[in-house]
Enzyme design. Sequence first.
Site, PDB file in Angstrom:
ATOM      1  CG  LEU A  38     -12.763  10.184   7.135  1.00  0.00           C
ATOM      2  CD1 LEU A  38     -12.893  10.814   8.530  1.00  0.00           C
ATOM      3  CD2 LEU A  38     -12.353  11.264   6.119  1.00  0.00           C
ATOM      4  N   GLY A  39      -9.310   7.531   6.039  1.00  0.00           N
ATOM      5  CA  GLY A  39      -8.242   6.548   6.295  1.00  0.00           C
ATOM      6  C   GLY A  39      -7.354   6.247   5.103  1.00  0.00           C
ATOM      7  CE  LYS A  51      -0.074  -6.023   6.505  1.00  0.00           C
ATOM      8  NZ  LYS A  51       0.417  -5.074   5.500  1.00  0.00           N
ATOM      9  CB  VAL A 179       6.152  -4.897   0.696  1.00  0.00           C
ATOM     10  CG1 VAL A 179       5.782  -5.193   2.116  1.00  0.00           C
ATOM     11  CG2 VAL A 179       7.454  -4.148   0.638  1.00  0.00           C
ATOM     12  CB  ALA A 266       2.755  -6.660  -6.518  1.00  0.00           C
ATOM     13  CG  HIS A 441      13.470 -16.849  30.389  1.00  0.00           C
ATOM     14  ND1 HIS A 441      13.973 -17.220  29.158  1.00  0.00           N
ATOM     15  CD2 HIS A 441      13.098 -17.991  31.019  1.00  0.00           C
ATOM     16  CE1 HIS A 441      13.912 -18.535  29.045  1.00  0.00           C
ATOM     17  NE2 HIS A 441      13.384 -19.026  30.167  1.00  0.00           N
TER      18      HIS A 441
HETATM   19  P1  FAD Z   1      -3.002   7.591   1.178  1.00  0.00           P
HETATM   20  O1  FAD Z   1      -3.191   6.636   2.277  1.00  0.00           O
HETATM   21  O2  FAD Z   1      -2.880   7.055  -0.204  1.00  0.00           O
HETATM   22  O3  FAD Z   1      -4.246   8.577   1.250  1.00  0.00           O
HETATM   23  C1  FAD Z   1      -4.450   9.569   0.299  1.00  0.00           C
HETATM   24  C2  FAD Z   1      -5.926   9.941   0.312  1.00  0.00           C
HETATM   25  O4  FAD Z   1      -6.072  11.126  -0.447  1.00  0.00           O
HETATM   26  C3  FAD Z   1      -6.829   8.914  -0.346  1.00  0.00           C
HETATM   27  O5  FAD Z   1      -7.860   8.548   0.537  1.00  0.00           O
HETATM   28  C4  FAD Z   1      -7.408   9.641  -1.565  1.00  0.00           C
HETATM   29  O6  FAD Z   1      -8.777   9.327  -1.799  1.00  0.00           O
HETATM   30  C5  FAD Z   1      -7.288  11.092  -1.134  1.00  0.00           C
HETATM   31  N1  FAD Z   1      -7.178  12.024  -2.252  1.00  0.00           N
HETATM   32  C6  FAD Z   1      -6.303  11.976  -3.294  1.00  0.00           C
HETATM   33  N2  FAD Z   1      -6.468  13.049  -4.095  1.00  0.00           N
HETATM   34  C7  FAD Z   1      -7.477  13.781  -3.547  1.00  0.00           C
HETATM   35  C8  FAD Z   1      -8.096  14.984  -3.910  1.00  0.00           C
HETATM   36  N3  FAD Z   1      -7.725  15.665  -4.994  1.00  0.00           N
HETATM   37  N4  FAD Z   1      -9.093  15.441  -3.123  1.00  0.00           N
HETATM   38  C9  FAD Z   1      -9.491  14.778  -2.013  1.00  0.00           C
HETATM   39  N5  FAD Z   1      -8.925  13.621  -1.615  1.00  0.00           N
HETATM   40  C10 FAD Z   1      -7.925  13.131  -2.374  1.00  0.00           C
HETATM   41  N6  FAD Z   1       2.334   0.799   4.708  1.00  0.00           N
HETATM   42  C11 FAD Z   1       2.766   0.447   5.935  1.00  0.00           C
HETATM   43  O7  FAD Z   1       3.446   1.234   6.595  1.00  0.00           O
HETATM   44  N7  FAD Z   1       2.455  -0.772   6.472  1.00  0.00           N
HETATM   45  C12 FAD Z   1       1.726  -1.679   5.789  1.00  0.00           C
HETATM   46  O8  FAD Z   1       1.464  -2.768   6.301  1.00  0.00           O
HETATM   47  C13 FAD Z   1       1.275  -1.340   4.490  1.00  0.00           C
HETATM   48  N8  FAD Z   1       0.537  -2.220   3.783  1.00  0.00           N
HETATM   49  C14 FAD Z   1       0.088  -1.854   2.543  1.00  0.00           C
HETATM   50  C15 FAD Z   1      -0.644  -2.788   1.809  1.00  0.00           C
HETATM   51  C16 FAD Z   1      -1.103  -2.464   0.546  1.00  0.00           C
HETATM   52  C17 FAD Z   1      -1.915  -3.491  -0.228  1.00  0.00           C
HETATM   53  C18 FAD Z   1      -0.861  -1.174   0.009  1.00  0.00           C
HETATM   54  C19 FAD Z   1      -1.396  -0.784  -1.337  1.00  0.00           C
HETATM   55  C20 FAD Z   1      -0.127  -0.244   0.739  1.00  0.00           C
HETATM   56  C21 FAD Z   1       0.367  -0.583   2.000  1.00  0.00           C
HETATM   57  N9  FAD Z   1       1.139   0.299   2.743  1.00  0.00           N
HETATM   58  C22 FAD Z   1       1.595  -0.059   3.983  1.00  0.00           C
HETATM   59  C23 FAD Z   1       1.480   1.653   2.248  1.00  0.00           C
HETATM   60  C24 FAD Z   1       0.537   2.688   2.886  1.00  0.00           C
HETATM   61  O9  FAD Z   1      -0.792   2.356   2.578  1.00  0.00           O
HETATM   62  C25 FAD Z   1       0.877   4.082   2.360  1.00  0.00           C
HETATM   63  O10 FAD Z   1       2.246   4.351   2.568  1.00  0.00           O
HETATM   64  C26 FAD Z   1       0.052   5.130   3.085  1.00  0.00           C
HETATM   65  O11 FAD Z   1      -1.330   4.887   2.936  1.00  0.00           O
HETATM   66  C27 FAD Z   1       0.382   6.537   2.574  1.00  0.00           C
HETATM   67  O12 FAD Z   1      -0.385   7.464   3.259  1.00  0.00           O
HETATM   68  P2  FAD Z   1      -0.772   8.868   2.604  1.00  0.00           P
HETATM   69  O13 FAD Z   1      -1.512   9.592   3.665  1.00  0.00           O
HETATM   70  O14 FAD Z   1       0.423   9.495   2.014  1.00  0.00           O
HETATM   71  O15 FAD Z   1      -1.746   8.547   1.376  1.00  0.00           O
HETATM   72  P1  NAI Z   2       7.912  -2.773  -4.219  1.00  0.00           P
HETATM   73  O1  NAI Z   2       8.682  -1.627  -4.734  1.00  0.00           O
HETATM   74  O2  NAI Z   2       8.057  -3.220  -2.814  1.00  0.00           O
HETATM   75  O3  NAI Z   2       8.243  -4.065  -5.115  1.00  0.00           O
HETATM   76  C1  NAI Z   2       8.065  -4.087  -6.505  1.00  0.00           C
HETATM   77  C2  NAI Z   2       8.865  -5.250  -7.068  1.00  0.00           C
HETATM   78  O4  NAI Z   2       8.508  -5.430  -8.425  1.00  0.00           O
HETATM   79  C3  NAI Z   2      10.374  -5.021  -7.027  1.00  0.00           C
HETATM   80  O5  NAI Z   2      10.992  -6.149  -6.461  1.00  0.00           O
HETATM   81  C4  NAI Z   2      10.731  -4.814  -8.496  1.00  0.00           C
HETATM   82  O6  NAI Z   2      12.047  -5.222  -8.796  1.00  0.00           O
HETATM   83  C5  NAI Z   2       9.694  -5.703  -9.178  1.00  0.00           C
HETATM   84  N1  NAI Z   2       9.430  -5.389 -10.587  1.00  0.00           N
HETATM   85  C6  NAI Z   2       9.316  -4.163 -11.156  1.00  0.00           C
HETATM   86  N2  NAI Z   2       9.078  -4.286 -12.485  1.00  0.00           N
HETATM   87  C7  NAI Z   2       9.039  -5.630 -12.783  1.00  0.00           C
HETATM   88  C8  NAI Z   2       8.829  -6.398 -13.959  1.00  0.00           C
HETATM   89  N3  NAI Z   2       8.612  -5.829 -15.150  1.00  0.00           N
HETATM   90  N4  NAI Z   2       8.838  -7.746 -13.879  1.00  0.00           N
HETATM   91  C9  NAI Z   2       9.053  -8.354 -12.694  1.00  0.00           C
HETATM   92  N5  NAI Z   2       9.265  -7.662 -11.524  1.00  0.00           N
HETATM   93  C10 NAI Z   2       9.247  -6.313 -11.571  1.00  0.00           C
HETATM   94  O7  NAI Z   2       6.382  -2.435  -4.577  1.00  0.00           O
HETATM   95  P2  NAI Z   2       5.027  -3.077  -4.093  1.00  0.00           P
HETATM   96  O8  NAI Z   2       5.231  -4.431  -3.532  1.00  0.00           O
HETATM   97  O9  NAI Z   2       4.100  -2.892  -5.228  1.00  0.00           O
HETATM   98  O10 NAI Z   2       4.609  -2.114  -2.896  1.00  0.00           O
HETATM   99  C11 NAI Z   2       4.383  -0.711  -3.124  1.00  0.00           C
HETATM  100  C12 NAI Z   2       4.625   0.078  -1.886  1.00  0.00           C
HETATM  101  O11 NAI Z   2       3.665  -0.223  -0.880  1.00  0.00           O
HETATM  102  C13 NAI Z   2       5.986  -0.191  -1.315  1.00  0.00           C
HETATM  103  O12 NAI Z   2       6.734   0.997  -1.417  1.00  0.00           O
HETATM  104  C14 NAI Z   2       5.773  -0.533   0.108  1.00  0.00           C
HETATM  105  O13 NAI Z   2       6.542   0.267   0.943  1.00  0.00           O
HETATM  106  C15 NAI Z   2       4.290  -0.278   0.381  1.00  0.00           C
HETATM  107  N6  NAI Z   2       3.782  -1.421   1.142  1.00  0.00           N
HETATM  108  C16 NAI Z   2       4.236  -1.628   2.408  1.00  0.00           C
HETATM  109  C17 NAI Z   2       3.842  -2.719   3.133  1.00  0.00           C
HETATM  110  C18 NAI Z   2       4.401  -2.921   4.494  1.00  0.00           C
HETATM  111  O14 NAI Z   2       5.001  -2.000   5.024  1.00  0.00           O
HETATM  112  N7  NAI Z   2       4.236  -4.100   5.088  1.00  0.00           N
HETATM  113  C19 NAI Z   2       2.906  -3.701   2.592  1.00  0.00           C
HETATM  114  C20 NAI Z   2       2.529  -3.414   1.229  1.00  0.00           C
HETATM  115  C21 NAI Z   2       2.939  -2.305   0.564  1.00  0.00           C
END
Ligand code: FAD
Ligand code: NAI
Length: 462
Positions: A38-39, A51, A179, A266, A441
């Site tokens: 899950l998660g 993280k 990000v 990314a 502080h």
């Molecule tokens: P998800 O977390 O994507 O969960 C969807 C789930 O649905 C999945 O487990 C999938 O298996 C399941 N699913 C899909 N289709 C079906 C189906 N048909 N039947 C059954 N199950 C299904 N956000 C932050 O706020 N802070 C962060 O630090 C952060 N870091 C990130 C780092 C990375 C590398 C990435 C990729 C993302 C990060 N994000 C972060 C973004 C965050 O992970 C997402 O915004 C968040 O997980 C979205 O939650 P959700 O519940 O919409 O979907």
């Molecule tokens: P993003 O949307 O943050 O960044 C994508 C970047 O790629 C942009 O700067 C864009 O201009 C650039 N880009 C697009 N096409 C390109 C090209 N052809 N050549 C060069 N650069 C190009 O997307 P990212 O980093 O993939 O993250 C996806 C999502 O995951 C984000 O929406 C973010 O909110 C979420 N996320 C959140 C985290 C957090 O809250 N700490 C950590 C990681 C992900």
Amino acid sequence: MATYDLIVIGAGPGGYVCAIRAAQLGLKVGVAEGRATLGGTCLNVGCIPSKALLHATHELHEAHTNFARMGLMVGEPQVDWSRMLSYKDDVIGQNTGGIEFLFKKNKIDWIKGFASIPAPGQVKVGDDTHEAKAIVIASGSQSSTLPGVTVDEEVVVTSTGALALKSIPGSMVVIGAGVIGLEMGSVYSRLGTKVTVVEYLDAITPGMDGEVSKQFQRLLQKQGLTFVLGTAVQGVERTATGATVVHRSRKTEEEARIEADVVLVATGRKPYVDGLGLDALGVQMTPRGQIATDDRFATSVPGVYAIGDVREGPMLAHKAEDEGTAVAEILAGQHGHVNYGVIPSVIYTTPEVASVGLTEEQLKAAGTAYKVGKFPFLGNGRAKAVFQGDGFVKILSDKATDRILGAHIIGPMAGDLIHEVAVAMEFGAAAEDLARTCHAHPTFSEAVREAALACGDGAIHA
Ligand code: FAD
Ligand code: NAI
């Protein structure tokens, strides 16, 4: 086959929080999840593992840079990559197991497998069709790639591959200075990888307050990351030892190539709706491929709702969680609500970068008269004591009423400090309210108070 008040599809932060809140409010809830744990993205291949690696490599950086300055003579730190990955996997396991425990505690059925919606009120998983009064789609998102780029998750990777590389690469090209690119780029840069970030736009982290973005870029460059901005990636070619990224400057149209052991793509994420059967069901989509919903999260099909990354809004775990809570409360007859004006966002690099509310650029574009209160961490005793004087707090307040409109922080614990301002904004506070609140502080949060003071007569320590 079972009958539920609510079936949630997807157990990410949106889905699992929705399920728990609905169960707390007395609904009989099932959650379909196709992953082995899950998660969702967040716990398995997103927020939590990234993280963990950011934490481990931050400690490594501290050991390299600051330990000796404090008289901690521990010798040359060694990295055992496979142990670092095991630590990350343990952290994932503890978190995903925690959600399983919460499901049992709240009597939520985990319906194991991938689900589709054959008709309103029905969810099919494997050979079983379950009945539900309401269905919430929380199926999340997946990485989007670029034309001309084939991901193999070994040499050309998305964030998922980058979280589990077999070895630490000597060099890495990150496509996209968003990000994921900057967080994962930081992880590998701290591990000794030569990291080059190629970004289409002229600045990193598009949408972020411009002043913060510039300082952030300078600090990351100081840490060893190289940026190639205003450059469009044309394609990635595999070589015998790695890959070559072909890119073209948007200004000069000159083409160039960079060789690397690993390429991280990314460039954003896109909603994931594969296999749900939404076309046949008649669910309307937006032009960006998201499920279209109204402000009560209802789709165009009665009884079917959508939350989290699969609908519009920032793709953040806490946004998904808040939507999960809100839709559960709506389904239980309450008035669930999300304040989209106060959703913080955080980048967990060193220093951390955090923001809430509007940026100066947005205020200028809207023609709003505003005040700026800024305070540098160099003027904060605690930050200096721990060698984290880089960065600043910036608070924007309405010129006439002093009401806080936004805050942007780059510096130590920015991701935690931002919530003081977020709570103030939820209460409609003025900058003076923050400034007149006694702050302990020596804390980093004194810098927030000083920035609030700077919206008035001026900070004390600047
Ligand atoms: P998800 O977390 O994507 O969960 C969807 C789930 O649905 C999945 O487990 C999938 O298996 C399941 N699913 C899909 N289709 C079906 C189906 N048909 N039947 C059954 N199950 C299904 N956000 C932050 O706020 N802070 C962060 O630090 C952060 N870091 C990130 C780092 C990375 C590398 C990435 C990729 C993302 C990060 N994000 C972060 C973004 C965050 O992970 C997402 O915004 C968040 O997980 C979205 O939650 P959700 O519940 O919409 O979907
Ligand atoms: P993003 O949307 O943050 O960044 C994508 C970047 O790629 C942009 O700067 C864009 O201009 C650039 N880009 C697009 N096409 C390109 C090209 N052809 N050549 C060069 N650069 C190009 O997307 P990212 O980093 O993939 O993250 C996806 C999502 O995951 C984000 O929406 C973010 O909110 C979420 N996320 C959140 C985290 C957090 O809250 N700490 C950590 C990681 C992900």
